[in-house]
Design an enzyme around this catalytic site. Structure first.
Site, short mmCIF file in Angstrom:
data_model
loop_
_atom_site.label_atom_id
_atom_site.label_comp_id
_atom_site.label_asym_id
_atom_site.label_seq_id
_atom_site.Cartn_x
_atom_site.Cartn_y
_atom_site.Cartn_z
N LYS A 114 0.82 -1.21 0.00
CA LYS A 114 0.00 0.00 0.00
C LYS A 114 0.85 1.26 0.00
O LYS A 114 0.48 2.26 -0.60
CB LYS A 114 -0.96 0.00 1.20
CG LYS A 114 -1.97 -1.13 1.11
CD LYS A 114 -3.33 -0.79 1.60
CE LYS A 114 -4.30 -1.78 0.99
NZ LYS A 114 -5.44 -2.08 1.81
N LYS A 196 -4.95 -10.95 -5.37
CA LYS A 196 -6.18 -11.22 -4.61
C LYS A 196 -7.30 -10.24 -5.02
O LYS A 196 -7.03 -9.13 -5.47
CB LYS A 196 -5.94 -11.16 -3.10
CG LYS A 196 -5.96 -9.79 -2.50
CD LYS A 196 -6.10 -9.83 -0.98
CE LYS A 196 -6.10 -8.36 -0.52
NZ LYS A 196 -6.33 -8.12 0.86
N LYS A 199 -11.21 -4.97 -2.65
CA LYS A 199 -12.17 -3.90 -2.90
C LYS A 199 -11.52 -2.55 -3.18
O LYS A 199 -12.13 -1.68 -3.76
CB LYS A 199 -13.20 -3.80 -1.78
CG LYS A 199 -12.66 -3.58 -0.38
CD LYS A 199 -13.83 -3.30 0.56
CE LYS A 199 -13.87 -4.16 1.80
NZ LYS A 199 -12.86 -3.87 2.82
P1 AMP Z 1 -10.79 -6.12 4.30
O1 AMP Z 1 -11.55 -5.97 3.05
O2 AMP Z 1 -9.32 -5.95 4.06
O3 AMP Z 1 -11.32 -5.33 5.44
O4 AMP Z 1 -10.95 -7.64 4.74
C1 AMP Z 1 -12.00 -8.14 5.52
C2 AMP Z 1 -11.85 -9.63 5.67
O5 AMP Z 1 -11.98 -10.26 4.40
C3 AMP Z 1 -10.49 -10.07 6.21
O6 AMP Z 1 -10.67 -11.17 7.07
C4 AMP Z 1 -9.73 -10.49 4.97
O7 AMP Z 1 -8.73 -11.43 5.24
C5 AMP Z 1 -10.84 -11.08 4.12
N1 AMP Z 1 -10.54 -10.97 2.68
C6 AMP Z 1 -10.25 -9.83 2.00
N2 AMP Z 1 -10.03 -10.09 0.69
C7 AMP Z 1 -10.18 -11.44 0.55
C8 AMP Z 1 -10.06 -12.33 -0.57
N3 AMP Z 1 -9.78 -11.89 -1.79
N4 AMP Z 1 -10.29 -13.64 -0.36
C9 AMP Z 1 -10.59 -14.11 0.88
N5 AMP Z 1 -10.69 -13.32 1.98
C10 AMP Z 1 -10.49 -12.00 1.82
#
Ligand code: AMP
Ligand code: TRP
Length: 331
Positions: A114, A196, A199
């Protein structure tokens, strides 16, 4: 009572990756582990660690909260709240900064990724992001933290901070354990299946957002990048595109990769994608229906108000204990 804790940051609308890797499991674990207390929150303080649009953030905080409930989370054995409404998170973060090392934070891969993308300086808060995450977890003496694969390193840091603090000041924190799913812990971008699904990425075609139109979501599955072999077979490195689609299929249907390979032994990628598009479409249509019932209801506010009060009760006690341990008291 053992504690299970997790958060999702409202830096955009959650994706199919967030759903499969994290949010959906929260509801499942809640049903399976009835004798545990669950702490779930919208990690909004984490969302200002990179440049953001103020109005967007405001909307996303509420949307993520409603999505949690739409995914089946209940408040029966849980405290569910918005992180910034519980000031103890930021206060605990400050104390933990005194036991966390620069070198540790410099090694975090999410920070390095990031930081590289920032155009006008790297915010200190981005550097400190994992310390805040450790504070979130340690504040509630969480035993288990269900997350996707990308959060493993942050969890490891939280464990190190807890152990270091305990060694220095005496037994204070529970050392948390990550709960990472075997299937779907890392859903990949549909256009670039070696990255990955994220969002905050700009490649929207590779990312299914939980609130986008069903048609658009289906189209994204149908136009996902695959190889030219036209053979439905799981091989993460040689066939990352079809393997990612199989992971999504497996996570949503419960079939194993072997069973999927068998089922589609004589099928084409086109046919497989069309079926998967229907499965994904059906799943998010049901979710959106529940979301629309919740998003504007006063019930949502009531749930978040109650959650905040319950969380503060636990968090303020822990913070007091920590202040005392480090010597921040008059007597
Ligand atoms: P975040 O969007 O970074 O707040 O992530 C929220 C949760 O979703 C966390 O537990 C991440 O590890 C999980 N997560 C985010 N992106 C992925 C992905 N592409 N595949 C699986 N889990 C994800
Ligand atoms: N950093 C996590 C993510 O990006 C979100 C998060 C914040 C979190 N605080 C947490 C997850 C505490 C688990 C526990 O995915």
């Amino acid at each position: 009572m053992k504690v299970v804790l997790s958060g999702v940051k409202p830096s955009g609308i959650p994706t199919l990756g967030n759903y499969i890797g994290a949010i959906r499991n929260f509801a499942r674990l809640q049903k399976e582990m009835k004798d545990h207390h669950f702490i779930f929150f919208v990690a909004d303080l984490h969302a200002i660690t990179v440049p953001h649009d103020v109005e967007e953030l405001r909307k996303n905080i509420r949307a993520v909260a409603a999505l949690y409930l739409a995914c089946g989370l209940t408040t029966e054995n849980a405290s569910f709240f918005i992180q910034s409404e519980v000031p103890e998170h930021a206060e605990m973060c400050y104390v933990l900064q005194s036991v966390c090392y620069m070198g540790e934070l410099e090694r975090m891969t999410q920070y390095k990724d990031k930081a590289r993308k920032q155009k006008s300086g790297i915010p200190v808060a981005l550097f400190n992001y994992p310390t805040l995450m450790a504070a979130d977890i340690l504040l509630y003496d969480a035993n288990y933290v269900p997350v996707g694969d990308d959060q493993k390193q942050h969890l490891e840091l939280a464990r190190n901070i807890a152990e270091r603090f305990n060694n220095r000041y005496g037994e204070t924190f529970v050392v948390p354990e990550a709960l990472i799913n075997k299937t779907g812990a890392r859903i990949m971008n549909l256009q670039e299946p070696t990255k990955k699904m994220d969002k905050s990425e700009s490649n929207n075609k590779g990312c299914i957002f939980l609130l986008e139109s069903i048609n658009s979501a289906k189209k994204k599955i149908k136009s996902a990048v695959t190889d030219s072999e036209n053979k439905i077979q799981y091989h993460k490195t040689k066939k990352p595109g079809i393997s990612n689609l199989m992971t999504i299929y497996s996570a949503l249907t419960g079939l194993s990769n072997k069973e999927i390979e068998k089922k589609y032994a004589s099928g084409s990628y086109g046919a497989f994608k069309t079926e998967l598009a229907e499965i994904v479409g059906g799943e998010i249509a049901a979710l959106q229906k529940r979301y629309n019932e919740i998003i504007n209801s006063s019930d949502l506010d009531k749930i978040l108000d109650d959650g905040r009060e319950r969380a503060r009760e636990i968090a303020s006690k822990k913070l007091k204990e920590v202040y005392k341990k480090v010597g921040l008291t008059r007597r």
